[in-house]
Each structure stands twice: as C-alpha cells, then as structure tokens.
Write an enzyme that holds these catalytic residues in place. Structure first.
Site, mmCIF file in Angstrom:
data_model
loop_
_atom_site.group_PDB
_atom_site.id
_atom_site.type_symbol
_atom_site.label_atom_id
_atom_site.label_comp_id
_atom_site.label_asym_id
_atom_site.label_seq_id
_atom_site.Cartn_x
_atom_site.Cartn_y
_atom_site.Cartn_z
ATOM 1 C CB SER A 36 12.851 -17.233 -9.667
ATOM 2 O OG SER A 36 13.351 -18.467 -10.138
ATOM 3 C CG ASP A 58 14.661 -26.321 -19.156
ATOM 4 O OD1 ASP A 58 13.570 -26.743 -19.590
ATOM 5 O OD2 ASP A 58 15.112 -25.202 -19.430
ATOM 6 C CE LYS A 84 5.826 -13.430 -14.494
ATOM 7 N NZ LYS A 84 5.416 -13.070 -13.163
ATOM 8 C CE1 TYR A 149 1.849 -17.049 -20.011
ATOM 9 C CE2 TYR A 149 0.033 -15.474 -20.107
ATOM 10 C CZ TYR A 149 0.769 -16.419 -19.415
ATOM 11 O OH TYR A 149 0.421 -16.739 -18.118
ATOM 12 C CG ASN A 179 -5.225 -9.112 -13.660
ATOM 13 O OD1 ASN A 179 -6.117 -9.752 -14.202
ATOM 14 N ND2 ASN A 179 -4.470 -8.266 -14.315
ATOM 15 C CG LEU A 200 -1.816 -0.998 -12.661
ATOM 16 C CD1 LEU A 200 -1.439 0.293 -13.380
ATOM 17 C CD2 LEU A 200 -3.335 -1.100 -12.494
HETATM 18 P P1 NAD Z 1 7.541 -16.437 -12.472
HETATM 19 O O1 NAD Z 1 8.313 -16.127 -13.697
HETATM 20 O O2 NAD Z 1 7.780 -15.608 -11.246
HETATM 21 O O3 NAD Z 1 7.759 -17.972 -12.067
HETATM 22 C C1 NAD Z 1 7.994 -18.968 -13.028
HETATM 23 C C2 NAD Z 1 9.143 -19.837 -12.514
HETATM 24 O O4 NAD Z 1 9.418 -20.854 -13.492
HETATM 25 C C3 NAD Z 1 10.436 -19.035 -12.305
HETATM 26 O O5 NAD Z 1 10.996 -19.371 -11.055
HETATM 27 C C4 NAD Z 1 11.342 -19.492 -13.456
HETATM 28 O O6 NAD Z 1 12.711 -19.443 -13.113
HETATM 29 C C5 NAD Z 1 10.841 -20.912 -13.673
HETATM 30 N N1 NAD Z 1 11.067 -21.404 -15.033
HETATM 31 C C6 NAD Z 1 10.853 -20.770 -16.199
HETATM 32 N N2 NAD Z 1 11.167 -21.571 -17.242
HETATM 33 C C7 NAD Z 1 11.583 -22.749 -16.712
HETATM 34 C C8 NAD Z 1 12.037 -23.970 -17.266
HETATM 35 N N3 NAD Z 1 12.121 -24.132 -18.592
HETATM 36 N N4 NAD Z 1 12.375 -24.970 -16.433
HETATM 37 C C9 NAD Z 1 12.303 -24.812 -15.087
HETATM 38 N N5 NAD Z 1 11.887 -23.669 -14.495
HETATM 39 C C10 NAD Z 1 11.523 -22.655 -15.298
HETATM 40 O O7 NAD Z 1 5.990 -16.419 -12.871
HETATM 41 P P2 NAD Z 1 4.714 -16.479 -11.929
HETATM 42 O O8 NAD Z 1 4.048 -15.161 -11.974
HETATM 43 O O9 NAD Z 1 5.064 -17.079 -10.631
HETATM 44 O O10 NAD Z 1 3.821 -17.469 -12.775
HETATM 45 C C11 NAD Z 1 3.785 -18.859 -12.503
HETATM 46 C C12 NAD Z 1 2.895 -19.514 -13.540
HETATM 47 O O11 NAD Z 1 1.603 -18.924 -13.486
HETATM 48 C C13 NAD Z 1 3.411 -19.329 -14.966
HETATM 49 O O12 NAD Z 1 3.196 -20.533 -15.665
HETATM 50 C C14 NAD Z 1 2.534 -18.227 -15.501
HETATM 51 O O13 NAD Z 1 2.365 -18.324 -16.885
HETATM 52 C C15 NAD Z 1 1.222 -18.475 -14.773
HETATM 53 N N6 NAD Z 1 0.395 -17.271 -14.632
HETATM 54 C C16 NAD Z 1 0.921 -16.150 -14.059
HETATM 55 C C17 NAD Z 1 0.130 -14.998 -13.942
HETATM 56 C C18 NAD Z 1 0.681 -13.742 -13.322
HETATM 57 O O14 NAD Z 1 0.070 -12.681 -13.509
HETATM 58 N N7 NAD Z 1 1.772 -13.779 -12.586
HETATM 59 C C19 NAD Z 1 -1.194 -15.005 -14.412
HETATM 60 C C20 NAD Z 1 -1.687 -16.179 -14.980
HETATM 61 C C21 NAD Z 1 -0.885 -17.308 -15.086
HETATM 62 N N1 UDP Z 2 -1.916 -0.783 -17.194
HETATM 63 C C1 UDP Z 2 -1.608 0.562 -17.221
HETATM 64 N N2 UDP Z 2 -0.292 0.929 -17.107
HETATM 65 C C2 UDP Z 2 0.720 0.039 -16.939
HETATM 66 C C3 UDP Z 2 0.395 -1.341 -16.909
HETATM 67 C C4 UDP Z 2 -0.936 -1.719 -17.047
HETATM 68 O O1 UDP Z 2 -2.491 1.396 -17.357
HETATM 69 O O2 UDP Z 2 1.904 0.444 -16.845
HETATM 70 C C5 UDP Z 2 -3.330 -1.205 -17.273
HETATM 71 C C6 UDP Z 2 -3.655 -2.180 -18.397
HETATM 72 O O3 UDP Z 2 -4.001 -1.473 -19.564
HETATM 73 C C7 UDP Z 2 -4.833 -2.966 -17.815
HETATM 74 C C8 UDP Z 2 -4.535 -2.986 -16.301
HETATM 75 O O4 UDP Z 2 -3.620 -1.905 -16.071
HETATM 76 O O5 UDP Z 2 -6.046 -2.242 -17.990
HETATM 77 C C9 UDP Z 2 -3.883 -4.282 -15.835
HETATM 78 O O6 UDP Z 2 -2.757 -4.550 -16.660
HETATM 79 P P1 UDP Z 2 -1.716 -5.696 -16.312
HETATM 80 O O7 UDP Z 2 -0.649 -5.671 -17.362
HETATM 81 O O8 UDP Z 2 -1.293 -5.573 -14.890
HETATM 82 O O9 UDP Z 2 -2.583 -7.043 -16.408
HETATM 83 P P2 UDP Z 2 -3.311 -7.711 -17.697
HETATM 84 O O10 UDP Z 2 -3.352 -6.717 -18.793
HETATM 85 O O11 UDP Z 2 -2.480 -8.883 -17.986
HETATM 86 O O12 UDP Z 2 -4.682 -8.053 -17.218
#
Ligand code: NAD
Ligand code: UDP
Length: 339
Positions: A36, A58, A84, A149, A179, A200
């Site tokens: 970030s 961290d 992630k 993950y 999502n 996606l």
């Molecule tokens: P992101 O990568 O944008 O944000 C994560 C933040 O954590 C970043 O700012 C990164 O710099 C910081 N970070 C990473 N490792 C660190 C460490 N060791 N110490 C301190 N800071 C650290 O991800 P996001 O999409 O905002 O996701 C946030 C949380 O939600 C994550 O735990 C992720 O696994 C979870 N999550 C995300 C999604 C998604 O689709 N985005 C879906 C389900 C769960």
């Molecule tokens: N997907 C796709 N093309 C891409 C990325 C994702 O067709 O370039 C599809 C993927 O197979 C899934 C949906 O889009 O059916 C959502 O995928 P994403 O990676 O966004 O989320 P997740 O798989 O983690 O649910």
C-alpha cells in the site's frame, strides 16, 4: 472509541478508515506499506478533514505492538494487515503462515497484555473451500480451503476461537468477506493492485483503460447459468460499514462470532463484463481460456445472520460497484502513483 487499524492503508482498511473517522472514532493505523501507499492515508485525511496517527511497522514486531497498545488506551482493534495473493501463497506458504498466522498471534498476545479485548478480523469465504450447496451460511461445513492463503485464514479463526474460550474478556468478530469491489464514491481512494491484478474486476478495469489488451475469462463450461464462474460481489463501502456494525455488537457482548459479509446474490463473469461494458460505454475485448486451477464454479453468501445480529445489509448493487470502481480507475490510472 479509540481504534487500532492494522493494514489501514490497504484497499479494505482505507475504506474502513473513512467510515471510522466519519463515525467520530479516533484511529491509529499500523501498516508496513508492503502492499500500500501512505498516499491512501493522506487522501483519507483530506476526505474526512481529520488527522490519522500512523505507525509504520510490522504486525510481527511484538515490541512495537506492546508499545502501541500499552500507550494507546485502545478500545478495539480492526485487523486487516496480511497477505492475500492466492497464487503466491502456493509458492511461498511460509510467508503466508508467518504474516497471517504468526502476525495475528503476536497481535493477540500484545492485546491481551495491554488489556484490549475487542477484535474484528478479516477472514474470507475461501475458508468454505469447494462447496456445491449455495448459499453459504456460517454453519456450512467447512471444506478444505484450496490454498495456503485460505488455510492461513481458517487457522487464525481457530486461534481466535480458542483464545476467546480461554479468556472470555475477549469479544472477537470474524468477518468472512465475499468478493469486495468498487471504491469510495469520491474516486479518491480505491484498489491499487501491484503488478498484474489477480482478480476479475481490477484486471477488467485495466483492460478498459487500455493498460492491458484483453481480459481472459477463466472457463465457460462451469455448471452455471452461462457457464462462467459465479461470485458474490460486494461494494467496498457496504463491506466497510459491516465492520462498524460488528464493532457496535462487540460493545455489549464478549463472544466469538462469525458473520458472512456478502450480498446474497451471485453474478457470473459474463454478467460482470456486460455490466462493465454498460458502465464504461466500451466493449471489453475478451478471450475464453482454460479454467483457473483451484477456482470453484460458484460461491455466494447467505448474509441473513449479519442482517439479524448486526442490523446490517449491503445496499449497493453490481452497477454501483462497477461505476464507483471505474471512477477511481479513470481518475487514478496509475493508482496512488509510485511506491
Ligand atoms: P491489502 O493488501 O490492500 O491491505 C493489506 C494491508 O496490510 C496493506 O496496507 C499492507 O501494506 C499491510 N500489511 C501487509 N503485511 C503487513 C505486516 N506484516 N505488517 C503490517 N502491515 C502489513 O489487502 P485488502 O484487500 O485490503 O485486504 C485486507 C484484509 O482482508 C487481508 O487480511 C485480506 O486477506 C482480507 N481479505 C481480502 C479480500 C479481498 O478480496 N480484498 C477478501 C477476503 C479477505
Ligand atoms: N476471473 C476471470 N478472469 C480473470 C480473473 C478472474 O475469468 O482475469 C474469474 C474467476 O475464474 C472467478 C471470478 O472471475 O470465476 C472471480 O475471480 P476473482 O479472482 O476476482 O475472485 P475469487 O476467485 O477469489 O472469488
């Protein structure tokens, strides 16, 4: 409330930060900026006309966490910091178990020492693994998550459940996100993926602005209405507001609780693309390719437990999500710029 937000500069954390500041909470962000930019915080400060205290560091650094938590007088921690990328987790499992699992344990230890007992944790629908019965409820049998993950997130859930059982002063909310897509409606903050986006919507957005040539659709032979994968896309602002609802819940209860945060509605890849074509006024170039290994055909939530317990539900639909994401993408084709 005074809140520590780990990972607060990231995609989800920065949107939750806006909601927390607008709700009048005092927030400290702990982030190492590994995925970030500090610019995200600067923009949130401008949007909310509030200052945010930032600690660069961290979550695995116990000395740092002890200092922050013991000096801070915090009422709660919202824990987003983590890694992630599903594909990377297969190649580098130790990194995922170290940051996501060991990092969360370190945080919980420091919280217990400092007497901070309210915790909201970012989990994921990936913990359900490959399931055929939809929608997914919090009591759906948990399959084997398909990646390190997903397994790291499930492990943290279990660690936190055991912790709460052993120390009932803790109130812990596990939020299983479906999502998240979209951006703040101002277009000032949004998702800024590094390198080639794995998801996606960010990938499709980069095709729409001309940074990438073509969107690959991963399979059109799934047993779904049009053969493409179905997911429960949720607007990032709806998701963010779910955190405040969970926090409110923890004010009156010390329990371990799990909630799905989804809309309850699935959309196929083709539906997303059609809607994106409408929003952008362009026709996205596509090619159908093989299924992506590890993908499931369909995944959507039953969000009724969150509706009942938290009085929360998603209010924005697919069109709103894509329109807001598109605004962010157009205004910030290079995200937050150099990092
Ligand atoms: P992101 O990568 O944008 O944000 C994560 C933040 O954590 C970043 O700012 C990164 O710099 C910081 N970070 C990473 N490792 C660190 C460490 N060791 N110490 C301190 N800071 C650290 O991800 P996001 O999409 O905002 O996701 C946030 C949380 O939600 C994550 O735990 C992720 O696994 C979870 N999550 C995300 C999604 C998604 O689709 N985005 C879906 C389900 C769960
Ligand atoms: N997907 C796709 N093309 C891409 C990325 C994702 O067709 O370039 C599809 C993927 O197979 C899934 C949906 O889009 O059916 C959502 O995928 P994403 O990676 O966004 O989320 P997740 O798989 O983690 O649910």
């Amino acid at each position: 409330m005074k809140i520590l937000l780990t990972g607060g500069a990231g995609y989800i954390g920065s949107h939750v930060l806006v909601c927390c500041l607008q709700a009048g909470h005092d927030v400290c962000v702990l982030d190492n900026f590994s995925n970030s930019s500090p610019e995200a915080i600067t923009r949130v400060e401008a949007l909310c006309e509030r200052k945010v205290h930032v600690e660069r560091g961290d979550i695995r650094d116990i000395a740092l966490l002890r200092r922050i938590l013991s000096e801070g007088g915090f009422d709660a921690v919202l824990h987003f910091a983590g890694v992630k990328a599903v594909g990377e987790s297969v190649a580098k499992p130790l990194k995922y178990y170290d940051i996501n699992v060991a990092g969360s344990i370190t945080l919980a230890q420091a919280m217990q020492e400092a007497g901070v007992y309210r915790l909201v944790f970012s989990s994921t629908a990936a913990v359900y693994g490959d399931q055929s019965a939809m929608p997914l409820t919090e009591t759906s049998a948990l399959g084997q998550a398909a990646s390190p993950y997903g397994r790291s997130k499930r492990m943290v859930e279990q660690v936190f459940e055991d912790l709460q059982m052993s120390d009932p002063r803790f109130g812990i909310a596990i939020l299983r996100y479906f999502n998240p897509v979209g951006a703040h409606p101002s277009g000032r903050i949004g998702e800024d993926p590094r390198g080639e986006p794995a998801n996606l919507v960010p990938y499709a957005m980069q095709v729409a602005v001309g940074q990438r040539e073509v969107l690959s659709v991963f399979g059109d032979d799934y047993p779904t209405s049009d053969g493409t994968g179905v997911r429960d896309y949720i607007h990032i602002m709806d998701l963010a507001q779910g955190h405040l609802a969970a926090l409110d819940y923890l004010v009156s209860t010390s329990e371990y609780r799990v909630w799905n945060l989804g809309t309850g509605r699935g959309h196929s890849v083709k539906e997303v693309i059609n809607c994106l074509n409408e929003v952008t006024g362009k026709v996205l170039p596509l090619r159908i390719v093989e299924r992506r290994p590890g993908d499931t055909a369909q995944c959507w939530a039953d969000p009724s437990k969150a509706v009942a317990d938290l009085d929360w539900h998603a209010t924005r639909g697919l069109h709103d999500m894509l329109a807001d994401h598109w605004r962010w993408q157009q205004q910030n084709p290079d995200g937050y710029g150099k990092r």
